[in-house]
Design a protein around this motif. Sequence first.
Motif, short mmCIF file in Angstrom:
data_model
loop_
_atom_site.label_atom_id
_atom_site.label_comp_id
_atom_site.label_asym_id
_atom_site.label_seq_id
_atom_site.Cartn_x
_atom_site.Cartn_y
_atom_site.Cartn_z
N ARG A 40 0.82 -1.22 0.00
CA ARG A 40 0.00 0.00 0.00
C ARG A 40 0.85 1.27 0.00
NH1 ARG A 40 -3.91 -0.15 4.91
NH2 ARG A 40 -4.46 1.86 3.98
N TYR A 41 2.00 1.22 0.67
CA TYR A 41 2.83 2.41 0.81
C TYR A 41 4.24 2.12 0.28
CZ TYR A 41 -0.97 3.41 4.03
OH TYR A 41 -2.20 3.58 4.57
N ALA A 42 4.97 3.20 0.03
CA ALA A 42 6.32 3.04 -0.52
C ALA A 42 7.23 2.36 0.50
CB ALA A 42 6.89 4.41 -0.88
N PRO A 43 7.92 1.26 0.13
CA PRO A 43 8.80 0.54 1.07
C PRO A 43 10.12 1.27 1.26
CG PRO A 43 8.84 -0.53 -1.06
CD PRO A 43 7.85 0.60 -1.19
N LEU A 44 10.11 2.35 2.05
CA LEU A 44 11.30 3.19 2.20
C LEU A 44 12.47 2.42 2.78
CD1 LEU A 44 12.66 5.99 2.14
CD2 LEU A 44 11.70 6.39 4.41
N PHE A 45 12.22 1.63 3.82
CA PHE A 45 13.32 0.98 4.53
C PHE A 45 13.74 -0.33 3.89
CE2 PHE A 45 11.58 3.86 7.75
CZ PHE A 45 12.74 4.54 8.08
N ARG A 46 13.20 -0.63 2.73
CA ARG A 46 13.82 -1.66 1.90
C ARG A 46 14.94 -1.07 1.04
NH1 ARG A 46 8.93 -5.40 -0.62
NH2 ARG A 46 8.11 -6.16 1.35
N VAL A 47 14.91 0.24 0.91
CA VAL A 47 15.92 0.93 0.12
C VAL A 47 16.98 1.55 1.01
CG1 VAL A 47 16.30 2.70 -1.64
CG2 VAL A 47 14.15 1.41 -1.62
N LEU A 48 16.56 2.10 2.16
CA LEU A 48 17.47 2.78 3.07
C LEU A 48 17.63 1.97 4.35
CD1 LEU A 48 16.16 6.46 2.76
CD2 LEU A 48 18.13 5.45 1.60
N PRO A 49 18.78 2.10 5.03
CA PRO A 49 18.95 1.43 6.33
C PRO A 49 17.95 1.94 7.36
CG PRO A 49 21.07 2.14 5.45
CD PRO A 49 20.03 2.76 4.58
N GLU A 50 17.55 1.07 8.26
CA GLU A 50 16.51 1.42 9.22
C GLU A 50 16.95 2.50 10.21
OE1 GLU A 50 15.06 -2.01 11.18
OE2 GLU A 50 14.28 -2.96 9.36
N ARG A 51 18.24 2.53 10.58
CA ARG A 51 18.73 3.49 11.57
C ARG A 51 19.39 4.70 10.92
NH1 ARG A 51 22.60 2.18 14.83
NH2 ARG A 51 21.77 3.46 16.53
N LEU A 52 19.05 4.97 9.65
CA LEU A 52 19.71 6.06 8.93
C LEU A 52 19.41 7.41 9.56
CD1 LEU A 52 21.40 6.54 6.29
CD2 LEU A 52 19.23 7.15 5.21
N PHE A 53 18.21 7.60 10.11
CA PHE A 53 17.82 8.90 10.64
C PHE A 53 18.26 9.11 12.08
CE2 PHE A 53 14.79 7.91 7.29
CZ PHE A 53 14.84 9.06 6.53
N ALA A 54 18.89 8.12 12.70
CA ALA A 54 19.26 8.24 14.12
C ALA A 54 20.20 9.43 14.38
CB ALA A 54 19.89 6.93 14.61
N PRO A 55 21.28 9.63 13.61
CA PRO A 55 22.13 10.80 13.90
C PRO A 55 21.40 12.14 13.70
CG PRO A 55 23.29 9.22 12.52
CD PRO A 55 21.86 8.78 12.56
N LEU A 56 20.50 12.21 12.73
CA LEU A 56 19.78 13.45 12.48
C LEU A 56 18.65 13.68 13.46
CD1 LEU A 56 19.62 13.36 8.57
CD2 LEU A 56 21.32 14.45 10.05
N ALA A 57 18.35 12.69 14.31
CA ALA A 57 17.33 12.86 15.34
C ALA A 57 17.95 12.99 16.72
CB ALA A 57 16.37 11.68 15.31
N SER A 58 19.26 13.05 16.81
CA SER A 58 19.93 13.11 18.10
C SER A 58 20.11 14.57 18.54
CB SER A 58 21.29 12.42 18.01
OG SER A 58 22.14 13.11 17.11
N THR A 59 20.68 14.73 19.71
CA THR A 59 20.95 16.08 20.21
C THR A 59 21.97 16.81 19.35
OG1 THR A 59 20.53 15.21 22.42
CG2 THR A 59 21.57 17.38 22.28
N ASN A 60 22.90 16.05 18.77
CA ASN A 60 23.96 16.64 17.93
C ASN A 60 23.57 16.66 16.45
OD1 ASN A 60 25.87 16.94 20.13
ND2 ASN A 60 26.06 14.71 20.09
N ARG A 61 22.28 16.75 16.15
CA ARG A 61 21.83 16.62 14.76
C ARG A 61 22.42 17.69 13.84
NH1 ARG A 61 17.77 17.79 18.15
NH2 ARG A 61 16.77 19.85 18.04
N MET A 62 22.57 18.93 14.34
CA MET A 62 23.12 19.98 13.50
C MET A 62 24.57 19.70 13.13
SD MET A 62 20.62 21.91 12.95
CE MET A 62 21.52 23.17 12.07
N ARG A 63 25.34 19.16 14.10
CA ARG A 63 26.74 18.85 13.83
C ARG A 63 26.86 17.64 12.91
NH1 ARG A 63 26.22 20.50 19.11
NH2 ARG A 63 27.52 22.27 19.74
#
Length: 495
Positions: A18-41
């Motif tokens: 039904r929906y685009a399988p995003l995490f079949r293309v990208l790693p599941e933990r790819l957004f972890a650094p960008l969601a952390s406290t140090n995301r800007m760095r």
Amino acid sequence: MVVPDLAEKIRQEVVAERYAPLFRVLPERLFAPLASTNRMRYWTLLCALHARRFGPEAPLPPSNGFTMTDIVREIVQELQDMGAWDDADDGFGALASGTPLNIQALAIFHRLKDCGWIRVDKVGVRDMVTMAPAVAQFATRLIEFAHTGPVFVAGKVRSIEANIKLVLEEGADGSTLQEAAQQTRALMEHVRVAGTSVRDLMTELSGQQSTGEFVRRFFEDFVVKMFIGDYKELRTRDHPLSRRQEIMAMVETIQSNEFVRNRVLAWYASKRAPGDELRAKALLQRDILKIEELSRIDEYLDRLDEEVRRATRMAMAFLDYRLRAARPLEELVDHAIKAVTECDTEYVPATPFPAEEALCGERLMLPKVPVERAPPRALRKQVMSPTQEARARLQLKARNRRLMSPPILADLIRRQLNGREHMASTEFDVCSIENVRAFQSLCTVSAAVGSNSAQLKANARLTVNKFKILRTGVDAMPGEISHVAFDIATPKEGK
């Protein structure tokens, strides 16, 4: 009974359909650094690595990738210009203040590796670092989105029109039509959200305390960096958007012309849905519907106009209030109170009050007197006389008899052939107005077939549909209608 792991797997497959399988293309933990406290760095580091090593603007990388030492050196170089990192989010003390930069760089390197941003492969005895193609493409999209500027509708509409013309005139395949559909959807989405963006910008500006900052941001972010770069020219006659009706007519031709539709559908059946004709037809219809959404752009533009007018009124009211509030009324009131309290009680010189009454009935604004206007007159109706109506019907009938379209032309050719596979132009019967118009169209097609223009030949094939026109003469021959001789043939089955 269904095993829980199997049930979860089935549920994920159903959702993926039904929906685009995003995490079949990208790693599941790819957004972890960008969601952390140090995301800007982390984002700064990723942009630097993308620009210098893995992005399209970077030099051509080695075939096996970069050494781990090179990537760590790049991270160290960026860390020198950054402030202290917050190590609580990462769960270890490698990023604490005072830790050597090499140790911090190694910790960040392994964090990016574990989350899937970079990939380490063993080549001989060395660890070589690369970025997966899907991750590199995703990073490019993110950086492009962060640098998104105003969209110019004129360029988008010209590109859509050019792609559709290629499908009709140059015989392009379905990939050109698919590209036009994607560009149309992206354009409509940008115009649709532009009004919301204007509203969000004004909500953000209304919280500005400084009048100068409000003026600067209003004119820079709203006027100069408008979400649609050619917004002022959208309603002009010379703007490409004024040709959207012609674009809709070309799309209608793609659907109605069997030759063009079958050619485009063949590409969808071979490239997008191999072996599934129904799915190919559905994909083709979906792309055509995307392009037809361009006819609704007036609704979105009207809404955008209302948001722009609302934002302008809000800005003018804000500036007017700030200018009025800037007058030193508090100082004037304090000065008047001080002058009254400090003066002699018997004589009050130079009081701030006027000599006459400050408030009286004569100084009040007069009430508005409604102006009664005469009701509008009824619209005059023009009634046609019987003679005018009869003449108009005759003109319409004459026009319809002279009208010649590819389906009508094909039907007349089929009647003239009367089951034959071949027919000379001298045998064409021109006993009626319809036949005369059909013969004139065939003469035009014959001239196009004999020319050296590929575009004229392509238009000629669209005009005669499945029939073939073969030019057999060079000089004009006399007859009821003088013309260069040609033959009309019915193509054989399978050709």
